[in-house]
Design an enzyme around this catalytic site. Structure first.
Site, PDB file in Angstrom:
ATOM      1  N   CYS A   2       0.825  -1.213   0.000  1.00 65.23           N
ATOM      2  CA  CYS A   2       0.000   0.000   0.000  1.00 65.23           C
ATOM      3  C   CYS A   2       0.856   1.258   0.000  1.00 65.23           C
ATOM      4  O   CYS A   2       1.938   1.291   0.565  1.00 65.23           O
ATOM      5  CB  CYS A   2      -0.891   0.020   1.238  1.00 65.23           C
ATOM      6  SG  CYS A   2      -2.006  -1.380   1.292  1.00 65.23           S
ATOM      7  N   ARG A  27       5.044   0.939  -6.014  1.00 63.70           N
ATOM      8  CA  ARG A  27       4.996   0.027  -4.858  1.00 63.70           C
ATOM      9  C   ARG A  27       4.121  -1.184  -5.127  1.00 63.70           C
ATOM     10  O   ARG A  27       4.186  -2.180  -4.416  1.00 63.70           O
ATOM     11  CB  ARG A  27       4.493   0.772  -3.614  1.00 63.70           C
ATOM     12  CG  ARG A  27       5.422   1.862  -3.099  1.00 63.70           C
ATOM     13  CD  ARG A  27       4.748   2.700  -2.008  1.00 63.70           C
ATOM     14  NE  ARG A  27       4.440   1.940  -0.842  1.00 63.70           N
ATOM     15  CZ  ARG A  27       5.277   1.763   0.191  1.00 63.70           C
ATOM     16  NH1 ARG A  27       6.481   2.288   0.136  1.00 63.70           N
ATOM     17  NH2 ARG A  27       4.936   1.056   1.249  1.00 63.70           N
ATOM     18  N   TRP A  75      -2.824  -2.511  -1.911  1.00 61.05           N
ATOM     19  CA  TRP A  75      -2.357  -3.835  -2.364  1.00 61.05           C
ATOM     20  C   TRP A  75      -3.134  -4.828  -1.516  1.00 61.05           C
ATOM     21  O   TRP A  75      -2.921  -4.924  -0.309  1.00 61.05           O
ATOM     22  CB  TRP A  75      -0.863  -3.968  -2.138  1.00 61.05           C
ATOM     23  CG  TRP A  75      -0.240  -5.189  -2.726  1.00 61.05           C
ATOM     24  CD1 TRP A  75       0.155  -5.367  -4.028  1.00 61.05           C
ATOM     25  CD2 TRP A  75       0.057  -6.419  -2.058  1.00 61.05           C
ATOM     26  NE1 TRP A  75       0.702  -6.618  -4.193  1.00 61.05           N
ATOM     27  CE2 TRP A  75       0.638  -7.292  -3.003  1.00 61.05           C
ATOM     28  CE3 TRP A  75      -0.101  -6.873  -0.758  1.00 61.05           C
ATOM     29  CZ2 TRP A  75       1.053  -8.579  -2.690  1.00 61.05           C
ATOM     30  CZ3 TRP A  75       0.312  -8.145  -0.436  1.00 61.05           C
ATOM     31  CH2 TRP A  75       0.872  -8.998  -1.405  1.00 61.05           C
ATOM     32  N   ASN A  99      -1.830   1.148   5.981  1.00 58.43           N
ATOM     33  CA  ASN A  99      -0.887   0.184   5.393  1.00 58.43           C
ATOM     34  C   ASN A  99      -0.529  -0.776   6.513  1.00 58.43           C
ATOM     35  O   ASN A  99      -0.086  -0.360   7.576  1.00 58.43           O
ATOM     36  CB  ASN A  99       0.362   0.910   4.869  1.00 58.43           C
ATOM     37  CG  ASN A  99       1.345  -0.062   4.216  1.00 58.43           C
ATOM     38  OD1 ASN A  99       1.005  -1.219   3.988  1.00 58.43           O
ATOM     39  ND2 ASN A  99       2.552   0.400   3.933  1.00 58.43           N
ATOM     40  N   GLY A 100      -0.748  -2.071   6.288  1.00 57.42           N
ATOM     41  CA  GLY A 100      -0.435  -3.067   7.325  1.00 57.42           C
ATOM     42  C   GLY A 100      -1.569  -4.071   7.441  1.00 57.42           C
ATOM     43  O   GLY A 100      -2.440  -4.148   6.586  1.00 57.42           O
ATOM     44  N   GLU A 478      18.829 -16.162  -8.431  1.00 55.50           N
ATOM     45  CA  GLU A 478      18.353 -14.803  -8.734  1.00 55.50           C
ATOM     46  C   GLU A 478      17.960 -14.704 -10.203  1.00 55.50           C
ATOM     47  O   GLU A 478      16.969 -14.064 -10.554  1.00 55.50           O
ATOM     48  CB  GLU A 478      19.442 -13.792  -8.388  1.00 55.50           C
ATOM     49  CG  GLU A 478      19.218 -12.377  -8.896  1.00 55.50           C
ATOM     50  CD  GLU A 478      17.904 -11.745  -8.422  1.00 55.50           C
ATOM     51  OE1 GLU A 478      17.245 -12.297  -7.524  1.00 55.50           O
ATOM     52  OE2 GLU A 478      17.528 -10.712  -8.998  1.00 55.50           O
ATOM     53  N   LYS A 482      14.259 -13.360 -11.448  1.00 53.86           N
ATOM     54  CA  LYS A 482      14.079 -12.221 -12.364  1.00 53.86           C
ATOM     55  C   LYS A 482      13.171 -12.600 -13.517  1.00 53.86           C
ATOM     56  O   LYS A 482      12.241 -11.889 -13.865  1.00 53.86           O
ATOM     57  CB  LYS A 482      15.444 -11.761 -12.919  1.00 53.86           C
ATOM     58  CG  LYS A 482      16.244 -10.860 -12.028  1.00 53.86           C
ATOM     59  CD  LYS A 482      15.738  -9.454 -11.913  1.00 53.86           C
ATOM     60  CE  LYS A 482      14.896  -9.111 -10.724  1.00 53.86           C
ATOM     61  NZ  LYS A 482      15.154  -9.553  -9.419  1.00 53.86           N
ATOM     62  N   GLU A 485       9.422 -13.349 -12.322  1.00 60.08           N
ATOM     63  CA  GLU A 485       8.602 -12.282 -11.715  1.00 60.08           C
ATOM     64  C   GLU A 485       8.186 -11.218 -12.730  1.00 60.08           C
ATOM     65  O   GLU A 485       7.211 -10.509 -12.488  1.00 60.08           O
ATOM     66  CB  GLU A 485       9.301 -11.655 -10.522  1.00 60.08           C
ATOM     67  CG  GLU A 485      10.502 -10.797 -10.817  1.00 60.08           C
ATOM     68  CD  GLU A 485      11.021 -10.111  -9.541  1.00 60.08           C
ATOM     69  OE1 GLU A 485      10.221  -9.699  -8.699  1.00 60.08           O
ATOM     70  OE2 GLU A 485      12.244 -10.006  -9.411  1.00 60.08           O
ATOM     71  N   HIS A 501      18.600 -36.086 -10.428  1.00 60.80           N
ATOM     72  CA  HIS A 501      17.938 -36.783  -9.306  1.00 60.80           C
ATOM     73  C   HIS A 501      16.442 -36.498  -9.304  1.00 60.80           C
ATOM     74  O   HIS A 501      15.821 -36.443  -8.250  1.00 60.80           O
ATOM     75  CB  HIS A 501      18.592 -36.346  -7.989  1.00 60.80           C
ATOM     76  CG  HIS A 501      20.035 -36.729  -7.921  1.00 60.80           C
ATOM     77  ND1 HIS A 501      20.466 -38.004  -7.615  1.00 60.80           N
ATOM     78  CD2 HIS A 501      21.146 -36.015  -8.208  1.00 60.80           C
ATOM     79  CE1 HIS A 501      21.786 -38.056  -7.669  1.00 60.80           C
ATOM     80  NE2 HIS A 501      22.232 -36.853  -8.037  1.00 60.80           N
ATOM     81  N   LYS A 600       6.658  -3.520  -4.411  1.00 59.05           N
ATOM     82  CA  LYS A 600       8.078  -3.192  -4.315  1.00 59.05           C
ATOM     83  C   LYS A 600       8.611  -3.463  -2.914  1.00 59.05           C
ATOM     84  O   LYS A 600       9.723  -3.935  -2.755  1.00 59.05           O
ATOM     85  CB  LYS A 600       8.315  -1.726  -4.667  1.00 59.05           C
ATOM     86  CG  LYS A 600       9.779  -1.314  -4.633  1.00 59.05           C
ATOM     87  CD  LYS A 600      10.618  -2.120  -5.603  1.00 59.05           C
ATOM     88  CE  LYS A 600      12.084  -1.781  -5.545  1.00 59.05           C
ATOM     89  NZ  LYS A 600      12.907  -2.740  -6.325  1.00 59.05           N
TER      90      LYS A 600
HETATM   91  C1  AGP Z   1      13.009  -8.745  -6.261  1.00 59.41           C
HETATM   92  O1  AGP Z   1      13.049  -8.486  -7.660  1.00 59.41           O
HETATM   93  C2  AGP Z   1      11.655  -8.565  -5.664  1.00 59.41           C
HETATM   94  N1  AGP Z   1      11.180  -7.257  -5.862  1.00 59.41           N
HETATM   95  C3  AGP Z   1      11.602  -9.040  -4.220  1.00 59.41           C
HETATM   96  O2  AGP Z   1      12.041 -10.381  -4.177  1.00 59.41           O
HETATM   97  C4  AGP Z   1      12.446  -8.241  -3.201  1.00 59.41           C
HETATM   98  O3  AGP Z   1      13.814  -8.475  -3.434  1.00 59.41           O
HETATM   99  C5  AGP Z   1      12.089  -8.726  -1.791  1.00 59.41           C
HETATM  100  O4  AGP Z   1      10.730  -8.429  -1.563  1.00 59.41           O
HETATM  101  C6  AGP Z   1      12.944  -8.091  -0.683  1.00 59.41           C
HETATM  102  O5  AGP Z   1      12.718  -6.700  -0.655  1.00 59.41           O
HETATM  103  P1  AGP Z   1      13.748  -5.796   0.195  1.00 59.41           P
HETATM  104  O6  AGP Z   1      15.100  -5.989  -0.426  1.00 59.41           O
HETATM  105  O7  AGP Z   1      13.227  -4.401   0.067  1.00 59.41           O
HETATM  106  O8  AGP Z   1      13.718  -6.297   1.613  1.00 59.41           O
END
Ligand code: AGP
Length: 605
Positions: A2, A27, A75, A99-100, A478, A482, A485, A501, A600
């Protein structure tokens, strides 16, 4: 997650709120709304499922003359994406945004009999009903009582109908920053919504009642004592949070990586040697620890996996990497001899914050690697090493990941020097190679023809596999994240030697396999694993060092990396796979910067 913005001042609140919400879109959200209170105490509420542009159109069709209001991008956590579930929520005298997560909202609804007053499925509306139920004309007393009842995380901005021109705020865990600008008083979830109005700001202390009026902001602790906030200055400019001519934030941020590395590494080199003492990070922190625990989420956690590989390889210190959402409910085997490193771009990820707090309870000394200055994780850690990537707007983390790695390599160099594993000469060479990685990344970004060819092999697939050994495996995690997502292709990273395996059963004709083979000492083994998937029809995209001798029968597409030393291949490999994901997502016509379902900064559990 949010987005929140609040304004009280001398200008048209509706425009300021809508502009601010557009800055918060990155966000991640699914609906948006504003509430405006005019000088006569009349409330105007407009909220819509969908983009901020939909809300803006509705507001412009019915402009409101008001100089005080609150705005929100939601969100969804509780309840679907509907106009009714969008914030703000009103109940009687009270209108608020949140937010929360209020964990005990069902209990509150039952205890106070709010069932018939609810028009949405949200926990937030229950909070509005509670505040209205408690309100007897004194916002401070109302919030003080509410804090004793509410369980969970919250950042509230609240309007009381009989308090025109004022916004009341209180937070617990969820982030809030505030600023006094020429135009008036501002509050927001993060700096991107404030920076156009003021370069000095403060982080709203938890469990304090903040009151915004047109000409001042006051803070009271729950005992009614006035508090002075710690003022901070924004260390980046508005342009940094704009696209700067790039089609997407993500490609801009990929291109910013060389400079981000420079900004993160060079200030920590003294006569070519890594040193953190000027940032208050004493050497004793590294000399006293017997084990290292790294805790993070998502990309940050995958940076930790690379950190584990390089630290264990060079320092021979045992490193355990934990997913923060698991760690926080585990029984962590850490103590005062453990150095806990928490990694977070936003510094607000609630699982990582909870893990940090648990590590401290266990007696471990904590070091945060964070990109956002003054963020909650940065402030609550014993020590913090900021990365200097500037604001990262795209949901998919790129430059933040690269500089997280850079700090982990800096730490490795410092500890190796302190423990006599590196001579000064070796430490300088290690740092020099680290610095050279930034120019190698620039080379990869410029020379991306082979990457674009690989996109064709991937973009129509439903599945893709990333395989590697050692550092290549740690990094492939990673790479897979990428791709999945932002292109929505199911991608999985696998230790190359582990594929046979079970998972190799999924390899069939034209299954894309992105194979990383940059580590000399296990190169031959990795190539033989690649032959295994190729024998089953896989379409192999091979990522190797320039000049590596490889039989052309092993791959369909070869991507050469400029690599000076195997241990540093991860930097150019990262840029390569970021670009692969970016071009694939763009080729599929997807929303590269704001992928579906994602936020985000994940400030809810
Ligand atoms: C990564 O591309 C994502 N946006 C997500 O995995 C992100 O890295 C994760 O939510 C951690 O966020 P932070 O680094 O702000 O703690």
């Amino acid at each position: 997650m949010c987005g929140i913005i609040g304004y009280s001042g001398s200008f048209c609140a509706q425009k300021i709120l809508l502009d601010g919400l557009e800055q918060l879109e990155y966000r991640g959200y699914d609906s948006a709304g504003v509430a405006l209170l005019d000088d006569q105490g009349e409330l105007f509420l407009q909220k819509k499922a969908g983009r901020v542009s939909v809300l803006r159109k509705a507001c412009e069709a019915a402009p409101v003359k008001s100089r005080c209001g609150i705005g929100h991008t939601r969100w969804a956590t509780h309840g679907g994406v509907t106009d009714a579930n969008a914030h703000p929520h009103s109940c009687g005298q009270v209108t608020l945004i949140h937010n929360g997560i209020i964990e005990n909202y069902h209990e509150i609804t039952a205890a106070f009999g709010f069932q018939d007053r609810l028009h949405s499925e949200t926990d937030t509306e229950v909070a509005a009903c509670l505040l209205d139920h408690l309100y007897r004309g004194n916002p401070f007393e109302t919030l003080k009582k509410a804090v004793d009842i509410l369980v969970g995380s919250y950042a509230f901005c609240i309007l009381f109908k009989d308090r025109p021109g004022q916004i009341f705020c209180i937070r617990n865990v969820s982030p809030l920053v505030a600023a006094q600008g020429e135009a008036g008083s501002f509050v927001a979830s993060d700096l991107t919504a404030l920076i156009a109005h003021s370069r000095s700001y403060f982080v709203v202390p938890e469990k304090t009642v903040m009151t915004l009026s047109a000409d001042r902001i006051t803070l009271l602790d729950l005992n009614g004592q006035t508090m002075e906030p710690e003022c901070l200055t924004v260390d980046w400019n508005v342009e940094s949070a704009q696209k700067g001519g790039y089609p997407h934030f993500m490609i801009k941020e990929i291109n910013e990586q060389p400079q981000a590395m420079e900004n993160t590494v060079r200030p920590r080199l003294f006569n070519g040697l890594p040193d953190f003492r000027e940032e208050g990070v004493e050497d004793s922190l590294f000399l006293d620890c017997e084990t290292i625990t790294i805790v993070a989420c998502g990309t940050a956690m995958y940076a930790g996996m690379v950190g584990k590989a390089i630290i264990e390889q060079i320092l021979h210190i045992p490193v355990a990497v934990h997913i923060a959402s698991e760690f926080r409910y585990d029984t962590p085997l850490i103590n005062e001899k453990t150095l806990t490193i928490v990694i977070s771009q936003s510094g607000e990820t609630i699982d990582t914050l909870a893990a940090l707090r648990l590590a401290k309870e266990c007696g471990s000394r904590t070091l945060a690697i964070v990109n956002v200055k003054g963020s909650t994780i940065a402030r609550e850690s014993d020590y913090v090493l900021y990365t200097h990537a500037g604001p990262e707007i795209a949901v998919a983390s790129t430059k933040a990941y690269i500089v997280q790695l850079a700090v982990l390599y800096l730490l490795t160099g410092r500890i190796a020097l302190l423990r006599g594993i590196f001579t000064e000469k070796q430490a300088k060479e290690f740092m020099d190679t680290l610095l050279s990685a930034s120019s190698s990344i620039a080379q990869v970004i410029q020379k991306d023809e082979a990457i674009k060819k690989a996109v064709k092999a991937v973009k129509h697939s439903d599945h893709a596999f990333f395989i590697g050994r050692g550092l290549d495996y740690a990094f492939s995690l990673e790479g897979a994240l990428k791709l999945k997502e932002i292109s929505y292709i199911h991608a999985e990273a696998y230790a190359a030697g582990e594929l046979k395996h079970g998972t190799i059963a999924l390899i069939e004709k034209n299954t894309p396999v992105i194979a990383l083979a940059t580590q000399e000492k296990i190169f031959a083994k990795t190539i033989s694993n690649i032959r295994e998937v190729r024998a089953r029809g896989a379409s192999v995209i091979l990522i190797v060092k320039e000049n590596a001798q490889v039989d052309p029968d092993v791959y369909d597409i070869r991507i050469d990396l400029p690599v000076r030393q195997d241990e540093f291949a991860v930097f150019t490999a990262a840029a390569t796979l970021q670009l692969l994901a970016y071009y694939t997502s763009d080729a599929k016509g997807l929303n590269v910067d704001k992928p579906r379902n994602l936020a985000k900064s994940v400030t809810v559990e």
